[in-house]
Each structure stands twice: as structure tokens, then as C-alpha cells.
Design a protein around this motif. Structure first.
Motif, PDB file in Angstrom:
ATOM      1  N   TYR A  71      40.067  60.770   4.162  1.00 53.31           N
ATOM      2  CA  TYR A  71      39.028  60.282   4.518  1.00 53.31           C
ATOM      3  C   TYR A  71      38.897  58.680   3.800  1.00 53.31           C
ATOM      4  CZ  TYR A  71      36.732  64.242   6.491  1.00 53.31           C
ATOM      5  OH  TYR A  71      36.032  65.310   7.488  1.00 53.31           O
ATOM      6  N   THR A  72      38.160  57.880   4.527  1.00 55.19           N
ATOM      7  CA  THR A  72      38.057  56.613   4.032  1.00 55.19           C
ATOM      8  C   THR A  72      36.963  56.273   3.129  1.00 55.19           C
ATOM      9  OG1 THR A  72      36.618  56.072   5.800  1.00 55.19           O
ATOM     10  CG2 THR A  72      39.040  55.636   6.215  1.00 55.19           C
ATOM     11  N   SER A  73      36.945  55.590   2.181  1.00 56.72           N
ATOM     12  CA  SER A  73      35.960  55.308   1.235  1.00 56.72           C
ATOM     13  C   SER A  73      34.575  55.264   1.696  1.00 56.72           C
ATOM     14  CB  SER A  73      36.221  54.195   0.368  1.00 56.72           C
ATOM     15  OG  SER A  73      36.252  53.066   1.051  1.00 56.72           O
ATOM     16  N   GLU A  74      34.509  54.643   2.945  1.00 54.90           N
ATOM     17  CA  GLU A  74      33.281  54.577   3.781  1.00 54.90           C
ATOM     18  C   GLU A  74      32.665  55.931   3.928  1.00 54.90           C
ATOM     19  OE1 GLU A  74      31.090  52.234   7.586  1.00 54.90           O
ATOM     20  OE2 GLU A  74      33.546  52.199   7.299  1.00 54.90           O
ATOM     21  N   ARG A  75      33.533  56.775   4.802  1.00 53.47           N
ATOM     22  CA  ARG A  75      33.184  58.035   5.152  1.00 53.47           C
ATOM     23  C   ARG A  75      32.955  58.788   3.840  1.00 53.47           C
ATOM     24  NH1 ARG A  75      36.433  61.857   9.291  1.00 53.47           N
ATOM     25  NH2 ARG A  75      35.292  60.473  10.646  1.00 53.47           N
ATOM     26  N   ILE A  76      33.479  58.855   2.595  1.00 53.59           N
ATOM     27  CA  ILE A  76      33.210  59.344   1.445  1.00 53.59           C
ATOM     28  C   ILE A  76      31.878  59.296   0.875  1.00 53.59           C
ATOM     29  CG2 ILE A  76      33.838  60.065  -0.899  1.00 53.59           C
ATOM     30  CD1 ILE A  76      36.808  59.800   0.091  1.00 53.59           C
ATOM     31  N   GLU A  77      31.532  57.847   0.922  1.00 51.90           N
ATOM     32  CA  GLU A  77      30.310  57.455   0.493  1.00 51.90           C
ATOM     33  C   GLU A  77      29.143  58.176   1.358  1.00 51.90           C
ATOM     34  OE1 GLU A  77      30.493  53.300   0.523  1.00 51.90           O
ATOM     35  OE2 GLU A  77      31.776  52.972  -0.974  1.00 51.90           O
ATOM     36  N   LYS A  78      29.366  58.402   2.611  1.00 55.91           N
ATOM     37  CA  LYS A  78      28.280  58.763   3.562  1.00 55.91           C
ATOM     38  C   LYS A  78      28.096  60.220   3.028  1.00 55.91           C
ATOM     39  CE  LYS A  78      29.158  55.842   7.500  1.00 55.91           C
ATOM     40  NZ  LYS A  78      29.503  56.050   8.969  1.00 55.91           N
ATOM     41  N   ILE A  79      29.381  60.815   2.900  1.00 52.17           N
ATOM     42  CA  ILE A  79      29.081  62.209   2.595  1.00 52.17           C
ATOM     43  C   ILE A  79      28.611  62.546   1.228  1.00 52.17           C
ATOM     44  CG2 ILE A  79      30.602  64.515   2.212  1.00 52.17           C
ATOM     45  CD1 ILE A  79      32.528  63.137   4.460  1.00 52.17           C
ATOM     46  N   MET A  80      28.877  61.820   0.296  1.00 54.00           N
ATOM     47  CA  MET A  80      28.412  61.908  -1.118  1.00 54.00           C
ATOM     48  C   MET A  80      26.901  61.593  -1.237  1.00 54.00           C
ATOM     49  SD  MET A  80      31.067  63.493  -2.246  1.00 54.00           S
ATOM     50  CE  MET A  80      30.330  63.667  -3.844  1.00 54.00           C
ATOM     51  N   GLY A  81      26.419  60.671  -0.332  1.00 55.69           N
ATOM     52  CA  GLY A  81      24.876  60.561  -0.650  1.00 55.69           C
ATOM     53  C   GLY A  81      24.215  59.571   0.472  1.00 55.69           C
TER      54      GLY A  81
ATOM     55  N   GLY B 149      26.555  65.848   4.655  1.00 54.69           N
ATOM     56  CA  GLY B 149      26.658  65.640   3.078  1.00 54.69           C
ATOM     57  C   GLY B 149      26.816  66.729   2.199  1.00 54.69           C
ATOM     58  N   ILE B 150      26.457  66.982   1.305  1.00 58.77           N
ATOM     59  CA  ILE B 150      26.502  68.113   0.294  1.00 58.77           C
ATOM     60  C   ILE B 150      25.080  68.702  -0.366  1.00 58.77           C
ATOM     61  CG2 ILE B 150      28.812  67.649  -0.727  1.00 58.77           C
ATOM     62  CD1 ILE B 150      27.505  66.307  -3.152  1.00 58.77           C
ATOM     63  N   GLY B 151      25.187  69.638  -0.458  1.00 52.26           N
ATOM     64  CA  GLY B 151      23.895  70.566  -1.003  1.00 52.26           C
ATOM     65  C   GLY B 151      24.686  71.671  -1.943  1.00 52.26           C
ATOM     66  N   THR B 152      24.913  71.417  -2.949  1.00 54.11           N
ATOM     67  CA  THR B 152      25.755  72.506  -3.733  1.00 54.11           C
ATOM     68  C   THR B 152      25.087  73.735  -3.986  1.00 54.11           C
ATOM     69  OG1 THR B 152      25.278  71.700  -6.029  1.00 54.11           O
ATOM     70  CG2 THR B 152      26.887  70.390  -4.918  1.00 54.11           C
ATOM     71  N   ASP B 153      23.762  73.878  -4.289  1.00 58.77           N
ATOM     72  CA  ASP B 153      22.987  74.986  -4.580  1.00 58.77           C
ATOM     73  C   ASP B 153      23.560  75.489  -5.909  1.00 58.77           C
ATOM     74  OD1 ASP B 153      21.201  76.894  -4.420  1.00 58.77           O
ATOM     75  OD2 ASP B 153      22.238  78.244  -2.966  1.00 58.77           O
TER      76      ASP B 153
ATOM     77  N   GLY C  33      19.176  63.526  14.877  1.00 60.34           N
ATOM     78  CA  GLY C  33      19.168  62.651  13.817  1.00 60.34           C
ATOM     79  C   GLY C  33      18.955  63.436  12.437  1.00 60.34           C
ATOM     80  N   GLY C  34      19.454  64.584  12.658  1.00 59.79           N
ATOM     81  CA  GLY C  34      19.105  65.360  11.125  1.00 59.79           C
ATOM     82  C   GLY C  34      20.399  65.363  10.369  1.00 59.79           C
ATOM     83  N   PHE C  35      20.455  66.262   9.189  1.00 60.01           N
ATOM     84  CA  PHE C  35      21.382  66.278   8.254  1.00 60.01           C
ATOM     85  C   PHE C  35      21.892  67.590   7.957  1.00 60.01           C
ATOM     86  CE2 PHE C  35      21.878  67.206   3.708  1.00 60.01           C
ATOM     87  CZ  PHE C  35      22.835  66.229   3.283  1.00 60.01           C
ATOM     88  N   VAL C  36      23.145  67.826   7.509  1.00 55.72           N
ATOM     89  CA  VAL C  36      23.757  69.140   7.187  1.00 55.72           C
ATOM     90  C   VAL C  36      24.513  68.927   5.790  1.00 55.72           C
ATOM     91  CG1 VAL C  36      25.431  70.632   7.849  1.00 55.72           C
ATOM     92  CG2 VAL C  36      24.134  69.643   9.817  1.00 55.72           C
ATOM     93  N   GLY C  37      23.945  69.641   5.002  1.00 58.54           N
ATOM     94  CA  GLY C  37      24.704  69.678   3.485  1.00 58.54           C
ATOM     95  C   GLY C  37      25.262  70.769   3.497  1.00 58.54           C
TER      96      GLY C  37
END
Length: 359
Positions: A332-342, A266-270, A227-231
Motif C-alpha cells: 500500500y502507498t503512503s497516500e492510501r495508508i493515510e486514507k485508511i488510518m484517518g 478505515g479503522i474502528g478497533t473497538d 458516500g459512506g465509511f467502513v471501519g
């Protein structure tokens, strides 16, 4: 920014790197919050980029400062920064605060550590940090500490007994256990020890670039399966040449989605939103900075004086829009992009910061 989805940077910076004191701090190994410059340009650029919230690094990471005292001081400094810029910034304690930040056109500021050394030998300090609003605790930096081994520790020894107690205390107080910078065994053991989902807030995929700061598919898969997250970061480690591009960022996101599933990446730009204006001057000081990190034993494989600690063609106020364009081009669909971006980070925050354990 109605043209953009919610954008949450799982590890980033609020700073104007062009300001004199920030430029000076960049050359040091352990700059303090007083040396950051959260000025009008910082805030304007953050708003213009569409940023909703960002996990910033505060407290002790490395160096000779007293870890616990320095960390308490930095929390107070950031409280002052947020208070002095209340029209633009909002301190995040809950996932609801992130939603509120978006509704009120403010930037959510998530307090996070990149080293848990400040816990000392007393897990009771974790309650203090939680009460003060810290929400993300990375167990190690690149080197080993008394909690576990970092990615550059050659022994790859995993969590210590005390480290297990730290993970349990973080669980108890609903703080994110961030395994960025950790060694492989430390990451796997912490993910298995934790009752709540854990995260790797800023990393790359070792299957694409075999460097210690990147995570193996086994680590990525385990974190996601619980259930975790990877940025994914915008860092030179995305390419073994050290010269990572926006295309590399996309490839690492795609690989992470393939391994973890689209609900856990998701993203974690650093990095900052505000670009460094004078890259030539920056490059002139970079070699000294890299050498200092190497001498202090905190550098990572892949850091060199001819590489930049960011992706040159994915920076500035348009970095998130450009990434969205590239992901759209990838199909990528808009739905998938929305998930990745935040969206995925927000869902993860709901799972960890909420009172009930969700697994």
C-alpha cells in the motif's frame, strides 16, 4: 507525532483497563462512565500511539438502567472528563475540531452511541442529543430493538417504521447513522433510507469470516456507493477460529478496499490503546463475562471463553505503527495508508456533519 499520519479510530475506548475500577467494570455488562479510568497513563499512551481522535461509546447500550436518563447522565460525565483534562482532550462537534485536535496535540473525543434505545418513542430526543454533542448513533446493538434488528436477531426483519423516522431525524440533525451490529436487512434498508451517507464504524468482512457481526459484500458496497465509511475492527470475529491476528486485520482491510474502494475504508478497533498488563488474570474472568453476555442475550456468534476480545499481536501504543508497517509490506502507498488510518473518516465527517447534504 510527525512520523504518523492522522489517526482516527472510528470506534474505540479511552480507558486504562488495568486500573481497579476499570477491571471491575470490564466484568459487568453495562459499566458506567464513572467506572472508566481516564488517568495519566491513559492519556500518555493515547498520545504516544499517535491517536488524533476516537469515537467513544457512551450512554445506554444494554442492561436495566433507564436508557434516556442514563444516557443524559453519561454525556454529563464525559463532559466532565473532557473538561478536567482540557490540556489533552477536545470534544469533537465538527470535522474542523478533529483537525484542531491534531494541531493542538490533543485527542479528539467523539461522542457516540452503540444503541439508539435511548431515543424511546420520541425522535425529538435526537435534537437534544445533537445539541449535547453526540455525533454518532448506532441504531442497534446485537439484539433487536424498536428501531430494527441487530446482527443476532434471528428474524432479520430490517428497519421498523419508527426506525425509518429515526434515520430521517438523524439525517436532519447531521448525525452519523452507524450500522455496526445491525442485521443485514436493517443495514441495507437504513443505507437506502438515509439521505446522507451512513457508516459501519467497526466490522469485518463476512466473505472472509462468515459470522453475523461481519458485513456482507452487498452491505459494504452499498454503504460505500452512497458516500459512506467502513471501519475494520481488531476483534476475534475476523477469524472463524476466534483467534484473530494482525494478519487477519490486514486481510479484512484489503478485502474492504477491494469492495468499497480506497476512499471509504478505515479503522474502528473497538479497543483501548492501553494494553491489559496481566493477561492471565484477565483470562480468568473472561469466561464469566462471556457467560453473562450469553445469558443476557447480547452476545454474538464467535464470542467464546477461550478467545480474547482484541487482537493479541496488534495492541498497545504501537498498534497503529504496526498496522502501517504491515500495510506498507502489503504494497500500500503512503497516500492510501493515510486514507485508511484517518483521512477517510475525516472526509466522511465533513460530508455528514457539514450543513449541506453531500452525495
Amino acid at each position: 507525532m510527525t512520523d504518523l499520519p492522522m489517526i482516527i479510530n472510528a470506534l474505540g475506548q479511552l480507558d486504562n483497563p488495568n486500573a481497579p475500577r476499570s477491571a471491575e467494570a470490564a466484568a459487568q455488562l453495562n459499566p458506567s462512565s464513572e467506572q472508566l479510568t481516564v488517568d495519566a497513563r491513559t492519556l500518555a499512551d493515547a498520545h504516544a500511539s499517535g491517536l488524533t481522535a476516537v469515537n467513544i461509546t457512551l450512554g445506554y447500550t444494554m442492561g436495566d438502567l433507564p436508557p434516556y436518563e442514563h444516557t443524559l447522565h453519561e454525556i454529563a460525565v464525559w463532559d466532565g472528563i473532557v473538561r478536567d483534562n482540557a490540556a489533552d482532550l477536545l470534544k469533537v462537534r465538527t470535522a474542523a475540531d478533529i483537525r484542531r485536535a491534531r494541531e493542538e496535540h490533543r485527542i479528539g473525543v467523539i461522542y457516540g452511541f452503540q444503541n439508539a434505545v435511548a431515543v424511546g418513542e420520541d425522535t425529538g430526543r435526537i435534537a437534544t442529543f445533537a445539541d449535547l454533542g453526540v455525533r454518532v448513533v448506532q441504531l442497534t446493538y446485537n439484539q433487536a430493538n424498536h428501531i430494527g434488528d441487530g446482527s443476532m436477531a434471528p428474524q432479520n426483519r430490517g428497519l421498523t417504521d419508527f426506525g425509518r423516522s429515526v434515520v430521517e431525524a438523524l439525517d436532519e440533525h447531521h448525525l452519523m447513522v452507524d450500522l455496526s451490529h445491525s442485521g443485514e436487512r436493517t443495514c441495507l434498508e437504513a443505507a437506502r433510507t438515509a439521505r446522507r451517507p451512513v457508516s459501519i464504524n467497526h466490522t469485518g468482512c463476512r466473505a472472509l469470516a462468515d459470522l453475523p457481526r461481519n458485513k456482507t459484500d452487498e452491505e459494504l458496497r452499498l454503504v460505500a456507493s452512497r458516500g459512506g465509511f467502513v471501519g475494520i475492527y481488531f476483534m476475534p470475529f475476523l477469524n472463524v477460529s476466534g483467534h484473530a491476528t494482525a494478519a487477519d486485520v490486514v486481510e479484512h482491510i484489503v478485502h474492504a478496499v477491494d469492495v468499497c474502494g480506497e476512499d471509504h475504508v478505515g479503522i474502528g478497533t473497538d479497543g483501548t490503546v492501553t494494553s491489559i498488563d496481566d493477561l492471565d488474570a484477565y483470562r480468568a474472568h473472561l469466561a464469566e463475562h462471556v457467560a453473562l453476555r450469553r445469558q443476557a442475550g447480547v452476545g454474538a456468534a464467535g464470542e467464546r471463553d477461550d478467545t480474547l476480545p482484541f487482537v493479541l499481536d496488534l495492541r498497545g501504543v504501537d498498534q497503529f505503527r504496526e498496522l502501517i508497517r504491515l500495510l506498507e509490506r502489503r504494497g500500500y502507498t503512503s497516500e492510501r495508508i493515510e486514507k485508511i488510518m484517518g483521512g477517510n473518516f475525516l472526509d466522511y465527517a465533513d460530508r455528514v456533519w457539514a450543513p449541506e447534504v453531500s452525495r
